[in-house]
Design a protein around this motif. Structure first.
Motif, PDB file in Angstrom:
ATOM      1  N   SER A  10       4.319 -11.180 -10.820  1.00  0.00           N
ATOM      2  CA  SER A  10       4.693  -9.932 -11.483  1.00  0.00           C
ATOM      3  C   SER A  10       3.563  -8.933 -11.301  1.00  0.00           C
ATOM      4  N   HIS A  11       3.889  -7.741 -10.823  1.00  0.00           N
ATOM      5  CA  HIS A  11       2.899  -6.694 -10.581  1.00  0.00           C
ATOM      6  C   HIS A  11       3.169  -5.512 -11.500  1.00  0.00           C
ATOM      7  N   VAL A  12       2.125  -4.736 -11.773  1.00  0.00           N
ATOM      8  CA  VAL A  12       2.284  -3.499 -12.527  1.00  0.00           C
ATOM      9  C   VAL A  12       1.384  -2.423 -11.929  1.00  0.00           C
ATOM     10  N   PHE A  13       1.905  -1.218 -11.855  1.00  0.00           N
ATOM     11  CA  PHE A  13       1.139  -0.008 -11.567  1.00  0.00           C
ATOM     12  C   PHE A  13       1.074   0.784 -12.866  1.00  0.00           C
ATOM     13  N   LEU A  14      -0.118   1.243 -13.250  1.00  0.00           N
ATOM     14  CA  LEU A  14      -0.255   2.104 -14.414  1.00  0.00           C
ATOM     15  C   LEU A  14      -1.050   3.340 -14.040  1.00  0.00           C
ATOM     16  N   LEU A  39       0.825  -1.202   0.000  1.00  0.00           N
ATOM     17  CA  LEU A  39       0.000   0.000   0.000  1.00  0.00           C
ATOM     18  C   LEU A  39       0.861   1.255   0.000  1.00  0.00           C
ATOM     19  N   GLY A  40       1.934   1.228   0.767  1.00  0.00           N
ATOM     20  CA  GLY A  40       2.838   2.376   0.779  1.00  0.00           C
ATOM     21  C   GLY A  40       3.447   2.633  -0.587  1.00  0.00           C
ATOM     22  N   ARG A  41       3.802   1.553  -1.270  1.00  0.00           N
ATOM     23  CA  ARG A  41       4.369   1.692  -2.612  1.00  0.00           C
ATOM     24  C   ARG A  41       3.339   2.270  -3.574  1.00  0.00           C
ATOM     25  N   LEU A  42       2.084   1.827  -3.442  1.00  0.00           N
ATOM     26  CA  LEU A  42       1.026   2.346  -4.302  1.00  0.00           C
ATOM     27  C   LEU A  42       0.780   3.823  -4.020  1.00  0.00           C
ATOM     28  N   MET A  43       0.773   4.219  -2.745  1.00  0.00           N
ATOM     29  CA  MET A  43       0.552   5.620  -2.421  1.00  0.00           C
ATOM     30  C   MET A  43       1.661   6.497  -2.993  1.00  0.00           C
ATOM     31  N   ASP A  44       2.898   6.005  -2.955  1.00  0.00           N
ATOM     32  CA  ASP A  44       4.000   6.758  -3.547  1.00  0.00           C
ATOM     33  C   ASP A  44       3.793   6.914  -5.055  1.00  0.00           C
ATOM     34  N   PHE A  45       3.342   5.831  -5.707  1.00  0.00           N
ATOM     35  CA  PHE A  45       3.106   5.880  -7.153  1.00  0.00           C
ATOM     36  C   PHE A  45       1.950   6.828  -7.485  1.00  0.00           C
ATOM     37  N   ALA A  46       0.906   6.812  -6.656  1.00  0.00           N
ATOM     38  CA  ALA A  46      -0.293   7.612  -6.928  1.00  0.00           C
ATOM     39  C   ALA A  46      -0.116   9.081  -6.586  1.00  0.00           C
ATOM     40  N   GLU A  47       0.871   9.409  -5.793  1.00  0.00           N
ATOM     41  CA  GLU A  47       1.020  10.769  -5.278  1.00  0.00           C
ATOM     42  C   GLU A  47       0.929  11.850  -6.349  1.00  0.00           C
ATOM     43  N   PRO A  48       1.589  11.701  -7.521  1.00  0.00           N
ATOM     44  CA  PRO A  48       1.490  12.766  -8.533  1.00  0.00           C
ATOM     45  C   PRO A  48       0.074  12.993  -9.057  1.00  0.00           C
ATOM     46  N   GLU A  49      -0.802  12.000  -8.898  1.00  0.00           N
ATOM     47  CA  GLU A  49      -2.169  12.125  -9.418  1.00  0.00           C
ATOM     48  C   GLU A  49      -3.151  12.668  -8.380  1.00  0.00           C
ATOM     49  N   ARG A  80       2.255   6.738 -17.051  1.00  0.00           N
ATOM     50  CA  ARG A  80       3.383   6.181 -16.308  1.00  0.00           C
ATOM     51  C   ARG A  80       3.127   4.703 -16.037  1.00  0.00           C
ATOM     52  N   ARG A  81       4.227   3.958 -15.863  1.00  0.00           N
ATOM     53  CA  ARG A  81       4.106   2.540 -15.565  1.00  0.00           C
ATOM     54  C   ARG A  81       5.265   2.121 -14.662  1.00  0.00           C
ATOM     55  N   GLU A  82       4.971   1.269 -13.696  1.00  0.00           N
ATOM     56  CA  GLU A  82       6.013   0.718 -12.836  1.00  0.00           C
ATOM     57  C   GLU A  82       5.761  -0.779 -12.690  1.00  0.00           C
ATOM     58  N   VAL A 140      -3.758  -1.194 -10.705  1.00  0.00           N
ATOM     59  CA  VAL A 140      -2.768  -2.092 -10.129  1.00  0.00           C
ATOM     60  C   VAL A 140      -3.233  -3.512 -10.409  1.00  0.00           C
ATOM     61  N   ASP A 141      -2.328  -4.364 -10.890  1.00  0.00           N
ATOM     62  CA  ASP A 141      -2.742  -5.755 -11.082  1.00  0.00           C
ATOM     63  C   ASP A 141      -1.542  -6.685 -11.123  1.00  0.00           C
ATOM     64  N   ILE A 142      -1.848  -7.971 -10.928  1.00  0.00           N
ATOM     65  CA  ILE A 142      -0.901  -9.032 -11.215  1.00  0.00           C
ATOM     66  C   ILE A 142      -0.930  -9.234 -12.727  1.00  0.00           C
ATOM     67  N   VAL A 143       0.227  -9.452 -13.323  1.00  0.00           N
ATOM     68  CA  VAL A 143       0.269  -9.605 -14.778  1.00  0.00           C
ATOM     69  C   VAL A 143       0.952 -10.912 -15.160  1.00  0.00           C
ATOM     70  N   ARG A 144       0.674 -11.334 -16.393  1.00  0.00           N
ATOM     71  CA  ARG A 144       1.267 -12.562 -16.918  1.00  0.00           C
ATOM     72  C   ARG A 144       2.755 -12.328 -17.166  1.00  0.00           C
ATOM     73  N   PRO A 145       3.609 -13.162 -16.596  1.00  0.00           N
ATOM     74  CA  PRO A 145       5.046 -12.973 -16.778  1.00  0.00           C
ATOM     75  C   PRO A 145       5.519 -13.538 -18.109  1.00  0.00           C
ATOM     76  N   GLU A 146       6.704 -13.131 -18.505  1.00  0.00           N
ATOM     77  CA  GLU A 146       7.335 -13.749 -19.661  1.00  0.00           C
ATOM     78  C   GLU A 146       7.808 -15.144 -19.268  1.00  0.00           C
ATOM     79  N   GLY A 147       7.945 -16.010 -20.259  1.00  0.00           N
ATOM     80  CA  GLY A 147       8.446 -17.345 -19.982  1.00  0.00           C
ATOM     81  C   GLY A 147       7.386 -18.412 -20.142  1.00  0.00           C
TER      82      GLY A 147
END
Length: 242
Positions: A233-237, A17-27, A176-178, A132-139
């Protein structure tokens, strides 16, 4: 769930949650009118509520909403409204919100594009969207098989690029994407979803078999401190509604 696993879950949720709040801060803006879609207990809504004017947290589960309301009341958060509704048919007029957020929901939707279109529809022009979601990894390997065995509400994992493409098709522009990897203990993951013992045993067997050279599951199992674990694998968009 043991006390140790309860502490582990609490720590992981707080860190994520802390990581998400940091990502969301600019918005975020103190005047924002926010919607959290498929909110579960409104974890994100309650965190964002301290930084914006108002948050509506919507979910299909009355039990989850009631629990979220209890937690908001306990913590003295008074600007979050909990409402029952369907992500594929949001009960709000167009252009109602200045920020829309959804967390770990897309892989549960049978029609993720339809849900994203609804999120864009209720967004004001220029409004922010945070996904925010879990995503399909490569491989090799198909993680959806085990994900559905663990939790039958799981639909399908998308890649981060596929989510970006769906956002564009829904009428939003990615800004943006992380992306990052999260290693999780299998036991805690299964207990969190209350997976039935027979399904949990099968999952453990498939992951253990992969460690021994068997077919890939897509979950990249490993032993961490002697404990069977795997990688998500997670992604923030962050995007902007047109």
């Amino acid at each position: 769930m043991t006390v140790m696993h309860q502490d582990k879950v609490a720590w992981e949720v707080t860190e994520a949650l802390g990581r998400l709040m940091d990502f969301a801060e600019p918005e975020l803006d103190q005047e924002d009118i926010v919607l959290e879609v498929a909110c579960w207990t409104g974890l994100v809504a309650r965190a964002i509520g301290r930084r914006v004017r108002h948050v509506t947290a919507i979910d299909a589960s009355t039990a989850m909403l009631e629990e979220g309301k209890r937690r908001a009341d306990r913590d003295g958060i008074t600007n979050v409204t909990f409402a029952r509704g369907d992500a594929s048919d949001l009960p709000y007029l167009a252009r109602s919100f200045s920020l829309v957020v959804t967390r770990f929901s897309l892989h549960h939707f049978g029609d993720p594009l339809g849900a994203l279109r609804e999120m864009v529809r209720v967004s004001r022009p220029g409004a922010g969207l945070i996904l925010v979601d879990i995503v399909r990894p490569e491989g090799p390997g198909d993680p959806d098989e085990i994900e559905r065995l663990r939790d039958p509400s799981h639909a399908a994992l998308l890649t981060a690029d596929q989510i970006g493409e769906l956002l564009a098709e829904a009428g939003a522009e990615e800004k943006r994407r992380e992306s990052f990897e999260v290693v999780r203990p299998v036991g805690q993951w299964l207990e969190q979803s209350r997976t039935p013992p027979d399904a949990a045993e099968r999952i453990r067997a498939e992951l253990t078999a992969e460690l021994a050279g068997g077919p890939p599951t897509g979950l990249r199992p490993e032993l961490v401190g002697g404990e069977l674990s795997f990688t998500h694998s997670h992604v923030f968009l962050a995007a902007t509604a047109s």
